[in-house]
Design a protein around this motif. Structure first.
Motif, short mmCIF file in Angstrom:
data_model
loop_
_atom_site.label_atom_id
_atom_site.label_comp_id
_atom_site.label_asym_id
_atom_site.label_seq_id
_atom_site.Cartn_x
_atom_site.Cartn_y
_atom_site.Cartn_z
N ALA A 133 0.85 -1.20 0.00
CA ALA A 133 0.00 0.00 0.00
C ALA A 133 0.88 1.24 0.00
O ALA A 133 1.64 1.48 0.94
N VAL A 156 0.39 4.42 0.35
CA VAL A 156 0.20 5.46 1.36
C VAL A 156 0.94 5.08 2.64
O VAL A 156 1.61 5.92 3.26
N LEU A 157 0.87 3.82 3.01
CA LEU A 157 1.53 3.36 4.23
C LEU A 157 3.05 3.35 4.05
O LEU A 157 3.80 3.72 4.95
N LEU A 187 5.74 5.37 6.32
CA LEU A 187 6.80 4.68 7.05
C LEU A 187 8.16 5.30 6.71
O LEU A 187 8.97 5.55 7.61
N ARG A 216 1.03 -9.90 3.48
CA ARG A 216 0.23 -10.08 2.26
C ARG A 216 0.66 -9.08 1.21
O ARG A 216 0.41 -7.90 1.34
N HIS A 233 -1.20 -12.26 -2.74
CA HIS A 233 -1.81 -11.67 -1.54
C HIS A 233 -2.06 -12.71 -0.47
O HIS A 233 -3.12 -12.71 0.16
N GLN A 291 -2.47 -7.28 8.97
CA GLN A 291 -3.69 -6.79 9.61
C GLN A 291 -4.35 -7.82 10.50
O GLN A 291 -5.20 -7.49 11.30
N TYR A 292 -3.98 -9.10 10.32
CA TYR A 292 -4.48 -10.11 11.25
C TYR A 292 -3.29 -10.89 11.75
O TYR A 292 -2.30 -11.02 11.07
N LYS A 315 -0.63 -4.55 12.23
CA LYS A 315 -0.40 -3.29 11.54
C LYS A 315 -0.86 -2.10 12.40
O LYS A 315 -0.31 -1.02 12.32
N ASP A 316 -1.88 -2.36 13.22
CA ASP A 316 -2.40 -1.29 14.07
C ASP A 316 -1.30 -0.65 14.91
O ASP A 316 -1.39 0.52 15.26
N VAL A 351 1.52 0.29 14.19
CA VAL A 351 2.25 1.37 13.51
C VAL A 351 1.69 2.72 13.95
O VAL A 351 2.39 3.73 13.94
N ALA A 352 0.42 2.69 14.35
CA ALA A 352 -0.24 3.94 14.71
C ALA A 352 0.45 4.59 15.90
O ALA A 352 0.39 5.80 16.06
N ASN A 353 1.07 3.78 16.75
CA ASN A 353 1.86 4.37 17.83
C ASN A 353 3.32 4.36 17.39
O ASN A 353 4.04 3.39 17.58
N ARG A 382 -10.85 -8.89 0.77
CA ARG A 382 -9.70 -8.27 0.08
C ARG A 382 -9.89 -6.77 -0.02
O ARG A 382 -8.97 -6.00 0.28
N HIS A 396 -9.43 -5.17 3.29
CA HIS A 396 -8.04 -5.26 3.69
C HIS A 396 -7.17 -4.25 2.94
O HIS A 396 -6.36 -3.57 3.54
N GLN A 425 -8.94 -0.52 5.67
CA GLN A 425 -8.04 -0.88 6.77
C GLN A 425 -6.69 -0.19 6.63
O GLN A 425 -6.18 0.38 7.59
N VAL A 426 -6.15 -0.22 5.41
CA VAL A 426 -4.86 0.43 5.18
C VAL A 426 -4.97 1.93 5.44
O VAL A 426 -4.13 2.54 6.09
N VAL A 470 -5.07 2.78 9.11
CA VAL A 470 -3.74 2.68 9.73
C VAL A 470 -2.94 3.93 9.40
O VAL A 470 -2.31 4.55 10.27
N ALA A 471 -3.00 4.32 8.11
CA ALA A 471 -2.27 5.51 7.69
C ALA A 471 -2.78 6.76 8.42
O ALA A 471 -2.00 7.61 8.85
N ALA A 529 -4.28 6.89 11.42
CA ALA A 529 -3.85 6.87 12.82
C ALA A 529 -2.37 7.21 12.92
O ALA A 529 -1.94 7.96 13.81
N MET A 530 -1.60 6.68 11.96
CA MET A 530 -0.16 6.90 12.00
C MET A 530 0.18 8.37 11.77
O MET A 530 0.99 8.95 12.51
N ASP A 569 -0.67 10.36 14.85
CA ASP A 569 0.29 10.14 15.93
C ASP A 569 1.58 10.92 15.67
O ASP A 569 2.16 11.50 16.58
#
Lengths: 214, 432
Positions: free
Chosen positions: A9, A11-12, A16, A54, A59, A84-85, A107-108, A110-112, B243, B246, B250-251, B254-255, B257-258, B261
């Motif tokens: 992804a 954006v993530l 990072l 994944r 995936h 995520q799981y 993954k959650d 990462v928020a902290n 899918r 996910h 969800q992604v 996370v982004a 929240a990140m 923070d």
């Protein structure tokens, strides 16, 4: 530390990179799939990699398989898997070759960002970072095991936190007890699990593995 | 039919194999008929006395068992010589105990139908045998000149055969006469394959009606198949939903929240002025974008689960769909009777998929959606002026659509020549 990131992804991935760079770490490469990850690790030999489980093309567990390969080929490179799981199966496969320099987080987490970078640093230094969910699930999947049932409730709390990869100081802080008390619990755990006196770090890893794998 | 095909028919493999089939089937048919009818008649006659009735019952059971076996033989023969496979009937289910076994035999619908075939087969087989006789007649007459030369003019002449019973057997004793025989033989040769073919066609109908699985069995098979499709489809849709969740919301969360923070860290780092206000602004902007994208993805996902517009009926939902389509869509929807929800949803997704296909693959400039109702059945027609060439391919979108439509006993018709235009019609029953 020098980091390689594999996350599909965009954006993530970008966040990072931004986050780690701002904290003064060097991101050698940020790639979207497992093949590129293998190549990037071979090229840069980073201290640690952050790997999404994944990823394309199927995936499913590309990231995990790449991580296991990397652990085999470059023992000096720490691996932090995240997804995520939490899949107990994945954790077992990852921990099969030991828990040094290995991490598995939701993954959650990462928020902290502070806790996440701490965990990453721990892995880069050869430590462990397991998500509390991973620890709970693995311990549950293992069921009752010889030696473990003799642990007191408090000792179980302590070993669960040890399994997450925390230091005695961090455990003391979390459980709101003194450092000495934690050391007492840890010593008692080693005795009950029948771990011979050797260097403390090694016994710690053995205790955690015993706890997680039975 | 093309005249050439008529001339060529006697020289085709098909004609020979059909003749061979008729030749082989005739004695079997006669034997089967006799072995069926004689015991049946005997059994009926015996039923006058009580002991005789028991014997008659045994004979009947025997005849039924024989019918099942002869059916298998006929099916095998047709498969071997005609290459026509008749789907096998359901296997026989044995009963328990003597009474149960006899009962199972007497209730064996497959055997009764096979018995019907054995009886009805005789006239058809006779027609086939007659056709074979034409073949033989033709070949004998065609070789008559040869035999005339070899025989050196047999006294009294050589008999010429005629295929028709009234024709008699005129004797040929002159050289020009042999040419007459050749002409008659050629005519017979041309006709023979068609006579045989007629017999084979009649036999095919009988076989399908009486030797294949019955209508109920076929229906059960179709239902089993479509049920499996429906289950697969439901599983695949849940998987896709997982899918989508996910990879999407969800992604993004996370982004979100990140980035919040990270922004928070920048705000709490300092006691006084914020050192990096631009960084904070960028992070908040990223967070905001993530939130907005999450919302839009969740909206798309929930619309994919159930389009809210469907609550007001199919025409309204299709109007919404048409308005949102990438192509200009001309819609006409007239349905006096509202179908069930499952059918409405199915029709909606078909329209959505077909419109998406038209916009994506065909290069069409406009599309027309027509929804009508005939005897309760829903007819959805989507046409476009694109390049055509749409067809069902394994794993393709139309294949998926066809599978889903089959689960409610609906049908999919595709007319899409290369170069266009494409017209795809979906017919759905009033209820699933």
């Amino acid at each position: 530390m020098r980091v390689v990131i594999a996350e599909d992804a965009a954006v993530l991935r970008e966040l990072l990179v931004l986050m780690l760079t701002e904290r003064g770490h060097e991101v050698c490469a940020a790639v979207p799939d497992a093949e590129a990850l293998r190549a990037a690790v071979a090229e840069h030999r980073p201290d640690v990699t952050v790997v999404d489980i994944r990823m394309p093309p199927t995936h499913t567990d590309e990231g995990l398989r790449a991580a296991i390969d990397i652990r085999g080929a470059y023992p000096g490179t720490g691996v932090l898997l995240f997804s995520q799981y939490i899949e107990t199966r994945y954790a077992t496969r990852l921990l099969a070759a030991g828990s040094a320099g290995v991490g598995y987080l939701l993954k959650d987490r990462v928020a902290n960002v502070a806790e996440f970078t701490d965990a990453l640093q721990r892995i880069a230094d050869g430590g462990t970072a397991l998500d509390p969910d991973v620890v709970t699930q693995l311990a549950a999947a293992g069921g009752r095991r010889a030696g473990l049932e003799s642990l007191t409730a408090r000792e179980r709390d302590v070993i669960a936190l040890m399994a997450e990869g925390r230091s005695n100081a961090s455990i003391a802080q979390t459980l709101v007890v003194s450092h000495g008390t934690v050391e007492k619990h840890v010593a008692s755990i080693f005795t009950k699990l029948g771990l011979p006196a050797s260097d403390d770090a090694n016994r710690r890893v053995l205790a955690v593995l015993r706890y997680l794998r039975g | 039919m093309h005249p050439r095909a008529v001339l060529r028919a006697p020289f085709t493999r098909r004609a020979w194999f059909e003749a061979a089939y008729c030749l082989a089937a005739f004695p079997l048919a006669v034997l089967g008929f006799v072995l069926t009818l004689v015991p049946l008649a005997l059994g009926a006659a015996l039923t006058a006395t009580l002991v005789g009735a028991v014997l008659g019952l045994v004979l009947l059971v025997g005849v039924l068992m024989l019918a099942r076996r002869s059916a298998r033989l006929h099916r095998a023969l047709a498969a071997r010589l005609l290459g026509e496979r008749t789907a096998p009937p359901p296997p026989f289910r044995r009963g328990h105990g003597i009474g149960g076994r006899i009962d199972a035999r007497l209730r064996d619908v497959t055997a009764w139908r096979a018995l019907g075939y054995t009886l009805a087969k005789l006239p058809v087989a006779a027609l086939g045998a007659y056709g074979v006789a034409w073949w033989i007649t033709a070949l004998l007459n065609l070789t008559l000149p040869l035999r005339w030369f070899l025989g050196g003019g047999t006294p009294g002449g050589i008999p010429m055969l005629t295929p028709l019973p009234a024709g008699g057997t005129p004797h040929i004793s002159t050289w020009p006469g042999t040419l007459w025989a050749v002409a008659a033989g050629a005519a017979t040769l041309l006709a023979a394959p068609w006579l045989v073919r007629a017999a084979v066609a009649a036999d095919r109908r009988l076989r399908h009606a009486l030797l294949g699985p019955g209508e109920l069995t076929q229906r059960v098979r179709a239902l089993e198949e479509t049920r499996a499709l429906a289950v697969d489809d439901a599983t695949a849709r849940l998987r896709r939903l997982e899918r989508d969740l996910h990879d999407g919301p969800q992604v993004r969360l996370v982004a979100l929240a990140m980035s919040l923070d990270m922004a928070q860290e920048k705000l709490t780092d300092q006691d006084g002025a914020i050192s990096d206000p631009d960084g904070v602004r960028r992070l908040v902007a990223t967070a905001h974008r993530s939130a907005a994208e999450t919302l839009s993805e969740l909206r798309d996902l929930s619309r994919g689960l159930h389009p809210p517009a469907l609550d007001d009926g199919l025409p309204d939902a299709l109007a919404t769909l048409a308005a949102r389509s990438a192509l200009p869509v001309e819609l006409s929807a007239e349905i006096p009777v509202r179908p069930t929800q499952a059918i409405e949803t199915m029709a909606y997704y078909c329209a959505a998929e077909l419109l998406a296909n038209a916009a994506k693959h065909s290069g069409a400039r406009r599309a027309v959606v027509t929804l009508t109702q005939q005897d309760g059945a829903l007819r959805l027609r989507v046409t476009d002026d694109g390049s055509g060439g749409a067809r069902v391919t394994a794993g393709g979108g139309l294949e998926g659509l066809r599978r889903r439509i089959r689960t409610v006993d609906g049908r999919l018709h595709i007319s899409s020549p290369e170069g266009g235009p494409t017209a795809i019609t979906v017919v759905l029953p009033p209820h699933a």
